[in-house]
Design a protein around this motif. Structure first.
Motif, PDB file in Angstrom:
ATOM      1  N   UNK A 158       0.837  -1.196   0.000  1.00 12.81           N
ATOM      2  CA  UNK A 158       0.000   0.000   0.000  1.00 12.81           C
ATOM      3  C   UNK A 158       0.871   1.243   0.000  1.00 12.81           C
ATOM      4  N   UNK A 159       0.477   2.256  -0.755  1.00  9.38           N
ATOM      5  CA  UNK A 159       1.178   3.538  -0.764  1.00  9.38           C
ATOM      6  C   UNK A 159       0.265   4.572  -1.403  1.00  9.38           C
ATOM      7  N   UNK A 160       0.579   5.854  -1.160  1.00 13.12           N
ATOM      8  CA  UNK A 160      -0.148   6.882  -1.897  1.00 13.12           C
ATOM      9  C   UNK A 160       0.194   6.792  -3.375  1.00 13.12           C
ATOM     10  N   UNK A 161       1.478   6.710  -3.696  1.00 13.38           N
ATOM     11  CA  UNK A 161       1.892   6.503  -5.076  1.00 13.38           C
ATOM     12  C   UNK A 161       2.742   7.608  -5.658  1.00 13.38           C
ATOM     13  N   UNK A 197      -2.893   1.676  -4.676  1.00 14.46           N
ATOM     14  CA  UNK A 197      -2.332   3.019  -4.683  1.00 14.46           C
ATOM     15  C   UNK A 197      -3.435   4.054  -4.875  1.00 14.46           C
ATOM     16  N   UNK A 198      -3.076   5.318  -4.642  1.00 10.61           N
ATOM     17  CA  UNK A 198      -3.903   6.459  -5.017  1.00 10.61           C
ATOM     18  C   UNK A 198      -3.116   7.312  -6.008  1.00 10.61           C
ATOM     19  N   UNK A 199      -3.220   8.614  -5.852  1.00  8.42           N
ATOM     20  CA  UNK A 199      -2.385   9.614  -6.544  1.00  8.42           C
ATOM     21  C   UNK A 199      -2.694   9.777  -8.023  1.00  8.42           C
ATOM     22  N   UNK A 200      -3.000   8.729  -8.739  1.00 13.25           N
ATOM     23  CA  UNK A 200      -3.179   8.834 -10.177  1.00 13.25           C
ATOM     24  C   UNK A 200      -4.460   9.514 -10.608  1.00 13.25           C
ATOM     25  N   UNK A 201      -5.433   9.612  -9.689  1.00 15.32           N
ATOM     26  CA  UNK A 201      -6.718  10.269  -9.935  1.00 15.32           C
ATOM     27  C   UNK A 201      -7.543   9.584 -11.011  1.00 15.32           C
ATOM     28  N   UNK A 205       1.529  17.654 -11.520  1.00 14.21           N
ATOM     29  CA  UNK A 205       1.925  16.248 -11.539  1.00 14.21           C
ATOM     30  C   UNK A 205       0.713  15.355 -11.752  1.00 14.21           C
ATOM     31  N   UNK A 206      -0.370  15.647 -11.027  1.00 12.63           N
ATOM     32  CA  UNK A 206      -1.522  14.770 -11.069  1.00 12.63           C
ATOM     33  C   UNK A 206      -2.289  14.893 -12.376  1.00 12.63           C
ATOM     34  N   UNK A 237       0.550  10.831 -18.217  1.00 11.15           N
ATOM     35  CA  UNK A 237       1.373   9.630 -18.132  1.00 11.15           C
ATOM     36  C   UNK A 237       1.392   9.021 -16.734  1.00 11.15           C
ATOM     37  N   UNK A 238       0.892   9.750 -15.728  1.00 11.78           N
ATOM     38  CA  UNK A 238       0.971   9.256 -14.346  1.00 11.78           C
ATOM     39  C   UNK A 238       0.245   7.930 -14.143  1.00 11.78           C
ATOM     40  N   UNK A 239      -1.004   7.758 -14.603  1.00 17.44           N
ATOM     41  CA  UNK A 239      -1.663   6.453 -14.386  1.00 17.44           C
ATOM     42  C   UNK A 239      -0.886   5.283 -14.981  1.00 17.44           C
TER      43      UNK A 239
END
Length: 250
Positions: free
Chosen positions: A116-119, A196-200, A168-169, A173-175
């Motif tokens: 598990x992580x935010x990402x 994970x999260x972060x990728x929205x 960034x979000x 390319x983030x996902x």
């Protein structure tokens, strides 16, 4: 049953919109209260959060009250810090009974090993990795708290958060980077799932190594994840109940 939710970004919008977003999350969590064994907050709960020795940012006390009631009942709540809310001290742990994790966590639930992580640490390129390390180092963080009055420090952090981190979000390319890193972790760490999260962008897939799930955003799509005896479920709260988007066995 284990729940995972991330990217609420409390404090991002107008007060009325934020109150509705908070109320919807509380209703969603209450709907699962009878069956939940553990709640994970996978970062960016707040859009900008700086806690001082004797001061915490105001707002969202209804959500915090629910966390306190759950931990008082013995329901564990674990909060993995994100890139918008890394500057916690001990308010959540001492007052609310929440376990704070500064980075990633490996754990086991229902016989499945999970990473598990935010990402944000997985998706960052070298310049952003350097900035991330700087913003989490105790020396600059301590200087920031000491040299700036709380109102100025919190206001500046929220201004920078909206203009720097959001770029960034919004990176398309983030996902894909998060998915690639998740499957690398599945191979290297021999875990059954990476969440994970972060990728929205909500995502759920299963390869030969295991399952990858991204919770997406609560503040935009009200998506979240559930782990139960049948596997991982990506879900959306429709205002009255949780709807399945996709499920995979682990």
């Amino acid at each position: 049953m284990v729940l995972f939710v991330s990217d609420m970004h409390f404090g991002r919008g107008a007060r009325s919109a934020e109150r509705k977003k908070e109320a919807a999350l509380i209703e969603c969590l209450k709907a699962h209260a009878a069956d939940i064994d553990h709640l994970y907050l996978l970062g960016d709960v707040f859009d900008g959060y700086i806690e001082y020795r004797h001061l915490v940012p105001k707002g969202f006390v209804r959500f915090q009250g629910l966390l306190a009631r759950w931990t008082d009942r013995g329901i564990p709540v674990t909060y993995l810090l994100g890139n918008h809310d890394p500057w916690h001290q001990d308010h959540f742990s001492k007052e609310l009974g929440v376990t704070l994790i500064p980075d990633a966590l490996e754990t086991t639930h229902l016989g499945h090993r999970l990473y598990l992580a935010h990402g944000d640490g997985l998706a960052a390129d070298p310049p952003r990795s350097w900035l991330r390390a700087l913003l989490r180092h105790p020396v600059p963080v301590g200087l920031y708290r000491s040299l700036l009055p709380a109102d100025v420090g919190l206001g500046l952090a929220r201004w920078v958060s909206q203009r720097l981190h959001d770029r960034d979000e919004e990176d398309p390319t983030t996902p894909a980077r998060l998915r690639a890193q998740a499957h690398r972790l599945l191979r290297q760490k021999a875990v059954d799932g990476v969440i994970l999260g972060h990728g929205h962008v909500p995502a759920l897939d299963r390869g030969p190594e295991g399952g990858y799930l991204n919770t997406g955003t609560w503040y935009e799509r009200q998506t979240f994840a559930r782990l139960d005896g049948e596997g991982l479920h990506l879900q959306r709260w429709n205002g009255a109940r949780a709807q399945d988007i996709e499920s995979v066995p682990l």
